[in-house]
Design a protein around this motif. Structure first.
Motif, PDB file in Angstrom:
ATOM      1  N   TYR A  17      42.605  43.262  72.931  1.00 45.92           N
ATOM      2  CA  TYR A  17      41.885  44.093  73.897  1.00 45.92           C
ATOM      3  C   TYR A  17      41.745  43.460  75.274  1.00 45.92           C
ATOM      4  O   TYR A  17      41.079  44.007  76.148  1.00 45.92           O
ATOM      5  CB  TYR A  17      40.512  44.458  73.321  1.00 45.92           C
ATOM      6  CG  TYR A  17      40.631  45.437  72.187  1.00 45.92           C
ATOM      7  CD1 TYR A  17      40.677  46.803  72.439  1.00 45.92           C
ATOM      8  CD2 TYR A  17      40.734  45.002  70.869  1.00 45.92           C
ATOM      9  CE1 TYR A  17      40.806  47.716  71.394  1.00 45.92           C
ATOM     10  CE2 TYR A  17      40.870  45.911  69.828  1.00 45.92           C
ATOM     11  CZ  TYR A  17      40.907  47.261  70.091  1.00 45.92           C
ATOM     12  OH  TYR A  17      41.036  48.166  69.053  1.00 45.92           O
ATOM     13  N   ALA A  48      40.869  41.621  78.625  1.00 49.11           N
ATOM     14  CA  ALA A  48      39.708  41.121  79.359  1.00 49.11           C
ATOM     15  C   ALA A  48      38.390  41.714  78.893  1.00 49.11           C
ATOM     16  O   ALA A  48      37.325  41.163  79.195  1.00 49.11           O
ATOM     17  CB  ALA A  48      39.891  41.394  80.857  1.00 49.11           C
ATOM     18  N   ASP A  49      38.415  42.815  78.160  1.00 47.02           N
ATOM     19  CA  ASP A  49      37.173  43.456  77.729  1.00 47.02           C
ATOM     20  C   ASP A  49      36.584  42.847  76.460  1.00 47.02           C
ATOM     21  O   ASP A  49      35.486  43.240  76.044  1.00 47.02           O
ATOM     22  CB  ASP A  49      37.411  44.957  77.484  1.00 47.02           C
ATOM     23  CG  ASP A  49      37.606  45.718  78.785  1.00 47.02           C
ATOM     24  OD1 ASP A  49      37.114  45.249  79.821  1.00 47.02           O
ATOM     25  OD2 ASP A  49      38.267  46.773  78.751  1.00 47.02           O
ATOM     26  N   ALA A  50      37.304  41.926  75.835  1.00 50.12           N
ATOM     27  CA  ALA A  50      36.815  41.322  74.590  1.00 50.12           C
ATOM     28  C   ALA A  50      36.916  39.804  74.661  1.00 50.12           C
ATOM     29  O   ALA A  50      37.899  39.252  75.164  1.00 50.12           O
ATOM     30  CB  ALA A  50      37.613  41.838  73.395  1.00 50.12           C
ATOM     31  N   PHE A  96      29.992  38.492  80.995  1.00 48.61           N
ATOM     32  CA  PHE A  96      29.973  39.887  81.423  1.00 48.61           C
ATOM     33  C   PHE A  96      28.727  40.286  82.210  1.00 48.61           C
ATOM     34  O   PHE A  96      28.569  41.443  82.586  1.00 48.61           O
ATOM     35  CB  PHE A  96      30.114  40.797  80.207  1.00 48.61           C
ATOM     36  CG  PHE A  96      31.431  40.651  79.485  1.00 48.61           C
ATOM     37  CD1 PHE A  96      32.625  40.710  80.180  1.00 48.61           C
ATOM     38  CD2 PHE A  96      31.469  40.454  78.105  1.00 48.61           C
ATOM     39  CE1 PHE A  96      33.849  40.582  79.518  1.00 48.61           C
ATOM     40  CE2 PHE A  96      32.682  40.336  77.431  1.00 48.61           C
ATOM     41  CZ  PHE A  96      33.880  40.391  78.148  1.00 48.61           C
ATOM     42  N   LEU A 136      34.545  49.173  72.001  1.00 54.62           N
ATOM     43  CA  LEU A 136      35.550  48.991  73.050  1.00 54.62           C
ATOM     44  C   LEU A 136      36.162  50.330  73.457  1.00 54.62           C
ATOM     45  O   LEU A 136      36.393  50.584  74.644  1.00 54.62           O
ATOM     46  CB  LEU A 136      36.636  48.032  72.564  1.00 54.62           C
ATOM     47  CG  LEU A 136      36.233  46.559  72.506  1.00 54.62           C
ATOM     48  CD1 LEU A 136      37.213  45.768  71.653  1.00 54.62           C
ATOM     49  CD2 LEU A 136      36.163  45.957  73.908  1.00 54.62           C
ATOM     50  N   SER A 194      30.126  52.983  78.578  1.00 49.51           N
ATOM     51  CA  SER A 194      30.700  52.504  79.835  1.00 49.51           C
ATOM     52  C   SER A 194      29.681  51.647  80.589  1.00 49.51           C
ATOM     53  O   SER A 194      28.523  52.032  80.767  1.00 49.51           O
ATOM     54  CB  SER A 194      31.111  53.692  80.699  1.00 49.51           C
ATOM     55  OG  SER A 194      31.647  53.250  81.925  1.00 49.51           O
ATOM     56  N   ALA A 207      32.710  49.795  76.309  1.00 52.46           N
ATOM     57  CA  ALA A 207      31.914  48.561  76.333  1.00 52.46           C
ATOM     58  C   ALA A 207      32.812  47.340  76.493  1.00 52.46           C
ATOM     59  O   ALA A 207      34.007  47.370  76.171  1.00 52.46           O
ATOM     60  CB  ALA A 207      31.093  48.431  75.061  1.00 52.46           C
ATOM     61  N   ARG A 208      32.211  46.268  76.971  1.00 57.17           N
ATOM     62  CA  ARG A 208      32.819  44.952  76.880  1.00 57.17           C
ATOM     63  C   ARG A 208      32.095  44.225  75.746  1.00 57.17           C
ATOM     64  O   ARG A 208      30.865  44.296  75.657  1.00 57.17           O
ATOM     65  CB  ARG A 208      32.702  44.206  78.200  1.00 57.17           C
ATOM     66  CG  ARG A 208      33.608  44.784  79.296  1.00 57.17           C
ATOM     67  CD  ARG A 208      33.324  44.192  80.651  1.00 57.17           C
ATOM     68  NE  ARG A 208      32.012  44.596  81.142  1.00 57.17           N
ATOM     69  CZ  ARG A 208      31.459  44.145  82.253  1.00 57.17           C
ATOM     70  NH1 ARG A 208      32.099  43.253  82.989  1.00 57.17           N
ATOM     71  NH2 ARG A 208      30.273  44.571  82.632  1.00 57.17           N
ATOM     72  N   VAL A 209      32.869  43.563  74.896  1.00 55.11           N
ATOM     73  CA  VAL A 209      32.314  43.073  73.629  1.00 55.11           C
ATOM     74  C   VAL A 209      32.602  41.585  73.433  1.00 55.11           C
ATOM     75  O   VAL A 209      33.734  41.129  73.631  1.00 55.11           O
ATOM     76  CB  VAL A 209      32.887  43.867  72.437  1.00 55.11           C
ATOM     77  CG1 VAL A 209      32.282  43.360  71.127  1.00 55.11           C
ATOM     78  CG2 VAL A 209      32.619  45.367  72.603  1.00 55.11           C
ATOM     79  N   VAL A 262      27.420  45.943  77.759  1.00 53.54           N
ATOM     80  CA  VAL A 262      27.910  44.708  77.136  1.00 53.54           C
ATOM     81  C   VAL A 262      27.293  44.608  75.748  1.00 53.54           C
ATOM     82  O   VAL A 262      26.083  44.796  75.578  1.00 53.54           O
ATOM     83  CB  VAL A 262      27.523  43.474  77.969  1.00 53.54           C
ATOM     84  CG1 VAL A 262      27.992  42.185  77.277  1.00 53.54           C
ATOM     85  CG2 VAL A 262      28.086  43.571  79.378  1.00 53.54           C
TER      86      VAL A 262
END
Length: 278
Positions: A51, A53-55, A79, A28, A6, A32-34, A9
């Motif tokens: 996924y 906005a997180d990828a 990020f 993810l 959490s 995490a943001r990846v 990046v």
């Protein structure tokens, strides 16, 4: 699933398929943001879209320094930082009848991707991490870099180089709280094996991959088949705060293959006991 990553990046090269995809999805799932780098734009774009906005996906050939630089910069710009760098992208060498028939025509390409790509990815990430509290670099080698054997000599040499580089970088970057570790998968069913036999006909390739997989099963102490998800679990451990005292480690994920040859015992019945040394 959890929150081990959490607020973190991560960058994963070769993240559109196979082991790389499994690592992306595991990261993810843990918050995490990846940023995904891969030469396969179609698969990479589709995976990032799954996924939201997180990828983020950026087409990246790690053999091209400018593209790898852009990938790391994209993570920082998109990020706000970079905490985990997973240098997963790699290629196999071409399978020949034997080393005496190997023209070494693919040497430069394999080394640019498998070795220089890892070294450059580590350096780019570590420069940012060193100024921002440290981080984790995870390099992908192979049991082919640990165990000697015939075939794909350039590939084996490249993966051995990744192991030695990882240990050396871990020593130097420890001062900056940058941990550098290495995963060495083995016997993991992915399309990677078939790529070494690309010069074969479809029928020859099917026979080749079947024979190699059978030999792998015979040699492997654990009878269960390994999966890309098994490798992703190990990557998660090295990426997370649970491994803050771990650096310079080479972790085989191979069902015990590098530990030694499998011992296959016949099933016992009627109260039979194994003889000494069996």
């Amino acid at each position: 699933m959890g929150d081990d990553l959490s607020g973190k990046v991560a960058v994963v090269t070769g993240g559109a398929s196979g082991i790389g995809r499994a690592i992306v999805e595991r990261f993810l799932a843990e918050g995490a943001r990846v940023v995904i780098g891969d030469v396969d734009a179609e698969r990479g774009t589709a995976l990032a879209a799954e996924y939201g906005a997180d990828a983020v996906f950026l087409r990246t050939d790690v053999a091209e320094p400018d593209q790898l630089t852009a990938l790391v910069e994209r993570a920082i710009d998109a990020f706000g930082g970079l905490h985990v760098m997973c240098n997963n992208a790699g290629v196999s060498g071409t399978m020949h009848r034997g080393f005496l028939h190997d023209d070494l025509a693919d040497f430069d390409r394999v080394m640019r991707i498998n070795v220089r790509g890892v070294m450059l990815g580590t350096r780019l990430a570590a420069r940012h991490m060193a100024d921002n509290g440290g981080g984790s670099v995870i390099n992908l080698s192979s049991i082919g870099g640990i165990q000697a054997g015939g075939g794909v000599m350039t590939y084996r040499a490249s993966k051995a180089a990744v192991i030695q580089f990882t240990k050396s970088a871990a020593i130097e970057l420890a001062y900056h709280e940058v941990r550098v570790n290495c995963l060495a998968p083995g016997n993991i069913p992915t399309p990677f094996l078939a790529s070494s036999a690309s010069a074969m006909s479809e029928e020859q390739m099917a026979r080749y991959t079947t024979a190699v997989r059978a030999k792998m099963r015979e040699d492997r102490p654990l009878q269960r088949e390994g999966t890309p998800e098994d490798v992703a679990e190990a990557a998660l451990y090295l990426a997370s705060e649970r491994s803050v005292y771990v650096t310079g480690t080479i972790l085989p994920i191979d069902g015990g293959t590098t530990a030694g040859m499998a011992i296959r015992r016949k099933s016992r019945s009627n109260g039979d006991t194994p003889k000494s040394g069996s």
